[in-house]
Enzyme design. Structure first.
Site, PDB file in Angstrom:
ATOM      1  N   ASP A  86      68.957   1.234  -7.403  1.00  0.00           N
ATOM      2  CA  ASP A  86      69.123   1.981  -6.151  1.00  0.00           C
ATOM      3  C   ASP A  86      67.865   2.735  -5.757  1.00  0.00           C
ATOM      4  OD1 ASP A  86      69.317   4.757  -7.464  1.00  0.00           O
ATOM      5  OD2 ASP A  86      71.016   3.730  -8.386  1.00  0.00           O
ATOM      6  N   ASP A 155      68.737   3.695 -16.938  1.00  0.00           N
ATOM      7  CA  ASP A 155      69.626   4.049 -15.827  1.00  0.00           C
ATOM      8  C   ASP A 155      70.571   2.880 -15.609  1.00  0.00           C
ATOM      9  OD1 ASP A 155      70.847   4.899 -13.543  1.00  0.00           O
ATOM     10  OD2 ASP A 155      69.046   4.939 -12.297  1.00  0.00           O
TER      11      ASP A 155
END
Length: 280
Positions: A86, A155
């Site tokens: 993202d 992440d």
């Protein structure tokens, strides 16, 4: 008629959001990607029916994952991000003037393209010339690269499907081997309030200890993540955040969650969380 989205944390608990519009749906090679426009949290990125981020509270997760380790590093130059398609984690790392190279390894290019289309406040990081994007399996990249990094940030999604390998002992050992001597690894490690995930968390920290001399947990409160309480790992072979002072002379302006007072105390854990870690 009202449209509601519910993410079930288990059979009796979940998060429910009022949805204004279902903006996007995509079946990628690896997972299902949806973007929802919610009434309260703004746009929501959902992967395999699990909330990854919302516009309203994403800053908490991304600031905790990045600034906690970076503030313990005097002059960080390079970072490797595993996952993070993202762009939010890269956005935070790139706020540091000393950082001249960030490599982001994302297995699913569709996540990056979705963020570029719907989440510009995160994905503008992909325009930074210091960032290199590699579309590849993160575990494979770590095993094969010859480059060493000051910081590795994992992440990832939950430890299921394509993200499962990123919680393994072998992966953590490989990460340790490509960190510089005083380097740090941080990773998201699920909610300690989730009874179902407690054995998973114990296994994650057991695996981390096979690759690193020092492994610490820290916590943050993220409203749209299961149970509102989330844990992160800080792992290093040279640095113990309980014994070190914050070393970075620079702190970015405009942070919404992290500050140095907070950064010093996030490692203070409630008793019930200490008991989970002590059982590993």
């Amino acid at each position: 008629m009202e449209l509601w989205f519910t993410e079930k944390s288990n059979d009796s608990v979940g998060l429910t959001l009022l949805i204004k519009e279902h903006l996007y749906h995509k079946e990628s090679k690896y997972q299902t990607i949806d973007v929802l426009e919610s009434a309260y949290y703004g746009k929501v990125l959902v992967i395999d029916k699990v909330v990854m981020l919302t516009e309203r509270d994403e800053f908490i997760y991304h600031e905790l994952l990045t600034h906690v380790p970076l503030q313990y590093m005097e002059n960080p130059l390079s970072a490797l991000i595993i996952g993070g398609g993202d762009g939010g984690t890269a956005r935070e790392v790139l706020k540091y003037r000393s950082v001249n190279r960030v490599v982001l390894v994302e297995i699913d290019e569709e996540v990056i393209e979705t963020s570029k289309k719907f989440f510009p406040t995160l994905s503008f990081s992909f325009d930074d010339k210091r960032l290199e994007v590699v579309i590849e399996d993160g575990a494979k990249f770590v095993k094969e690269t010859d480059e060493k990094f000051d910081l590795i940030i994992v992440d990832s999604t939950d430890p299921v499907g394509p993200g499962e390998v990123l919680f393994s002992s072998e992966f953590y050992k490989d990460c340790s081997s490509i960190l510089k001597d005083s380097g740090v690894l941080t990773a998201q490690t699920e909610s300690p309030f989730d009874l179902v995930y407690r054995p998973v968390i114990q296994n994650i920290y057991k695996n981390l200890k096979t690759g690193f001399k020092t492994v610490r947990m820290y916590l943050g409160s993220i409203p749209t993540y299961p149970f509102g309480l989330w844990s992160f790992a800080f792992a290093s072979n040279r640095m113990d955040p309980l014994k070190e002072e914050l070393k970075n002379p620079f702190i970015p302006d405009g942070l919404k969650y992290y500050n140095r007072e907070l950064g010093r105390c996030v490692f203070n854990l409630p008793n019930f969380v200490k008991e989970i870690i002590d059982e590993t």
